[in-house]
Design an enzyme around this catalytic site. Structure first.
Site, short mmCIF file in Angstrom:
data_model
loop_
_atom_site.label_atom_id
_atom_site.label_comp_id
_atom_site.label_asym_id
_atom_site.label_seq_id
_atom_site.Cartn_x
_atom_site.Cartn_y
_atom_site.Cartn_z
N GLU A 129 -3.04 3.22 6.57
CA GLU A 129 -2.01 2.24 6.28
C GLU A 129 -1.89 1.27 7.46
O GLU A 129 -2.03 1.67 8.61
CB GLU A 129 -0.67 2.95 6.05
CG GLU A 129 0.48 2.05 5.66
CD GLU A 129 1.79 2.80 5.51
OE1 GLU A 129 2.68 2.30 4.81
OE2 GLU A 129 1.92 3.90 6.10
N LYS B 286 3.26 0.75 -2.88
CA LYS B 286 4.04 1.85 -2.29
C LYS B 286 5.44 1.89 -2.87
O LYS B 286 6.17 0.89 -2.89
CB LYS B 286 4.08 1.68 -0.77
CG LYS B 286 4.74 2.84 -0.04
CD LYS B 286 4.66 2.62 1.48
CE LYS B 286 5.27 3.76 2.27
NZ LYS B 286 5.19 3.51 3.73
N CYS C 58 1.71 7.20 2.72
CA CYS C 58 2.60 7.63 3.81
C CYS C 58 3.87 8.33 3.33
O CYS C 58 3.82 9.47 2.89
CB CYS C 58 2.93 6.42 4.70
SG CYS C 58 3.50 6.88 6.36
#
Length: 487
Positions: free
Chosen positions: A70, A169, A202
């Protein structure tokens, strides 16, 4: 259709070679004014230059797929305005597009073109994290004031350079104010000859959606996981929680972290349901690192695939808990744990908080006079801005002999345990087993999870242990996602 499936099964691989690259990102200068598009592209190409070396090396080692971190293309420290020059419009993969061979179709897209060519020219799947921008107008009540959405986005290019996956995300970290939440939750999967893949980013790994859904409902074999993970001891170092998640959820996980020691960012790995295959943790240098190893394409069909675990079976079967009375409260960051000290060289302890009781049986090789260990329990909401529910049983070393330091970060120890068995009365079926050794190292092959929920060491004295933890996520008790509360 049946004939096609039979052909695919014949050519499908039982194993494949996976690669992840931990990248020391070249960061932009901090500024409150946006740079030009050309200046933004210069920085991104500098980072892609480094990624190119890793991609080529991975391909030379026979890797079928490589995951990069990321933020690895442009870094961080952005406002919404200063991020904009780094964004590209990323189309839906259904458009059937190879940027390398048709760069003008959705131009300008120089970053997508270059990533596509790296995949195509090296015959390898490339997973990268870049920024997506999407225009909107006043007809959309959620449209931002600057008339466009900005998304933290993962992309996947196949070995021909075709865009095969795009994921926005869903669970943004509290500092990611430069990005927007996607309009809806995305469950992104794609099939290959070497397995079914899912992808998220993440902070997503700590939540039910999309992480659990991809594995338990969509049955992916491998999760692709770009991350910029800041290590937080004692339970949330990257290698610790990511390897535990792969074991607890029962899936391959390719975790690629950024590398920045000033921000405690390191820790990448290739993890399988039965333990880590390869991992890297380095707080001493500022170097990137490539990992490659072989994985089962369909781990749930492997003879080593772990059996189902009833995480509360053993702890709830004990007729009478002898609950320790000499307990004390201690903070692990902002979370108030209930602790009890391990005073003797061996013992049997129970500590409870709310509905969670944690049970430990242990024997040390020796009881050192300069190190203190405790058994702890936490049953409650964690987090400040975004809250989520934890149930944690942990055996951990305190930072000093002062019990007030129990739960503070500590990286080294000398105490070894001849035996330990940790269990808890968990209200959730999602529990992730962690064992972290001195020096912040994993312990592959040195512990096992029994079907009744006990986390035990294997034969003989273990190496010096920092923590032994059962990390439970009680998703049903989480507050609503911030997206649901937005206007």
């Amino acid at each position: 259709m049946i004939s096609t499936l039979s052909v695919l099964q014949v050519f499908a691989s039982d194993t494949y070679t996976a690669a992840v690259y931990e990248h020391a990102v070249i960061l932009p200068d901090v500024t409150d004014k946006p740079v030009s598009l050309d200046e933004a592209l210069v920085l991104m190409n500098r980072n892609i230059d480094v990624l190119e070396v890793a991609i080529k090396e991975a391909a030379q080692q026979g890797a079928h797929i490589i995951v990069t971190p990321e933020d690895s293309v442009y870094g961080w420290n952005f406002t919404r305005e200063t991020l904009y020059p780094y964004l590209e419009d990323i189309p839906d993969p259904q458009v059937n597009w190879i940027p390398c061979t048709d760069p003008q179709r959705f131009a300008p897209a120089p970053v997508q073109e270059r990533l596509s060519c790296l995949a195509r020219n090296n015959s390898i799947y490339v997973v990268a994290n870049i920024g997506d921008k999407k225009p909107c107008n006043c007809s959309d009540p959620k449209c931002p004031r600057d008339s466009h959405y900005q998304y933290n986005t993962n992309v996947v290019f196949d070995s021909q350079g075709k865009l095969v996956a795009r994921y926005h995300k869903y669970n943004l970290f509290r500092s990611e104010t430069q990005f927007d939440y996607p309009k809806e939750l995305e469950m992104v999967t794609f099939n290959t000859s070497f397995g079914n893949f899912g992808i998220f980013t993440c902070f997503d790994i700590l939540f039910h959606d999309p992480a659990v859904v991809l594995v338990k409902k969509l049955h992916v074999d491998t999760v692709l996981f770009p991350t910029a993970w800041m290590n937080v001891l004692p339970f949330l170092t990257a290698i610790e929680i990511h390897s535990a998640w792969a074991m607890g959820i029962g899936v391959n996980l390719l975790a690629s972290n950024t590398h920045n020691t000033l921000m405690a960012m390191t820790g990448s790995g290739i993890y399988a349901p039965d333990g880590p295959r390869a991992y890297h943790y380095d707080m001493e240098t500022e170097n990137g690192h490539l990992l490659t190893t072989q994985l089962s394409s369909h781990p749930h069909l492997s003879p080593t695939y772990p059996a189902a675990v009833n995480w509360s079976s053993y702890a709830t079967s004990i007729k009478q808990f002898h609950v320790d009375k000499n307990t004390f409260m201690g903070a692990v960051h902002r979370d108030n744990f209930t602790f009890t000290e391990l005073i003797t060289i061996a013992g049997n302890h129970t500590v409870c908080q709310k509905d969670l009781c944690c049970h430990l049986i242990y024997r040390m090789v020796e009881k050192r006079e300069d190190e203190v260990y405790v058994l702890g329990a936490f049953d409650g909401l964690h987090g400040s801005v975004i809250k989520y529910y934890w149930q944690i049983c942990t055996l951990l070393k305190c930072k000093t002999m002062d019990l007030k330091t129990c739960g503070q970060p500590v990286t080294t120890t000398q105490t070894r345990f001849e035996a330990f068995s940790l269990s808890g009365t968990f209200g959730t079926k999602y529990v992730f087993p962690e064992v972290l050794l001195s020096g912040v190292r994993l312990a592959p092959g040195e512990f096992q999870v029994l079907n009744d929920g006990r986390l035990k060491n294997n034969n003989g004295p273990a190496k010096p242990i920092l923590t032994v933890t059962l990390f439970g996520r009680y998703y049903e008790k989480d507050p609503p996602h911030p997206l649901w509360n937005s206007p």
